[in-house]
Write an enzyme that holds these catalytic residues in place. Structure first.
Site: not given
Length: 243
Positions: A2, A114
């Site tokens: 992340c 992502e």
């Protein structure tokens, strides 16, 4: 991982939503492309000083550097590589284990990015967020680093930094990446931040076990590759890509 995320809510909205008692000066505003070393808003519960025995913790909203700098680090540069902490290992890792005990944090976010590897071998950015638009809470840690070159009282004497926990991706998110941030249920925030409770591997395992349920309501869509450059920012980055 992340390493890029979004906070589109105003500080005022987040402070009200999470019952903050003390708001630090200079909190970062909305950003649609937060990257390691950027300032981020963190929530921490701290024990007031010079108070009667066992005072009620105060919830603070602080600005922290994204990328944890251990207190023993020779310089803050190491933090650029410590923006994530694998929750399965954090209680034993020298960089994180002390913070696990009493310096746990929550990082509000609108969503995160992502990159998904397609069958054609091309990586495409996905914006992952709650279906109803409610803010997410990343589980993390915080740490204070003292600059040995700064004099007492100097503005640069102390650096507050933070990291986001990750765990094995589950459900539909496993098709995007093998890791995902550990999300906190809002109702568990008080227990997670409680500075009187000494965290350990058992606590982290419990949080990790609850992460799939917290992530289940998330949804995602492809966005423009412009998000790949830290020079780009703005609401346009989270607009769905039009084929």
């Amino acid at each position: 991982m992340c390493g890029r995320f979004v906070v589109s809510d105003t500080t005022e909205n987040l402070v009200g939503l999470f019952d903050v008692d003390l708001v630090a000066d200079g909190l970062p505003g909305p950003s649609w492309n937060i990257a390691p070393t950027d300032p981020v808003l963190v929530l921490i519960d701290a024990i007031p000083k010079d108070q009667p025995e066992n005072p009620e913790p105060l919830r603070r909203a602080e600005s922290a550097r994204f990328g944890l700098v251990p207190s023993w680090a020779p310089d803050p540069g190491v933090g650029s590589r410590m923006f994530n902490a694998r929750i399965e290992e954090a209680a034993e890792k020298p960089a994180f284990r002390d913070a696990v005990v009493k310096r746990r944090a929550a990082i509000p976010a609108t969503g995160y990015y992502e990159w998904q590897l397609g069958a054609d071998g091309v990586k495409r950015p996905m914006f992952i967020h709650s279906a109803d638009g409610a803010p997410l809470l990343f589980a993390g840690l915080y740490e204070w680093w003292r600059n040995p070159a700064a004099s007492a009282g100097a503005s640069g004497r102390w650096l507050l930094s933070t990291t986001v926990f990750t765990t094995a991706a589950s459900g539909q998110l496993a098709g995007i990446h093998d890791r995902m941030p550990v999300l906190l249920d809002h109702g568990f925030l008080d227990e997670w931040l409680d500075p009187y409770f000494e965290g350990d591997a058992e606590l982290l395992a419990a949080i990790a076990a609850a992460a799939p349920s917290a992530a289940e309501p998330l949804t995602f869509y492809e966005v423009d590759k412009a998000v790949g450059s830290v020079q780009n920012n703005g609401p346009h980055l989270i607009e769905p890509l039009v084929a």
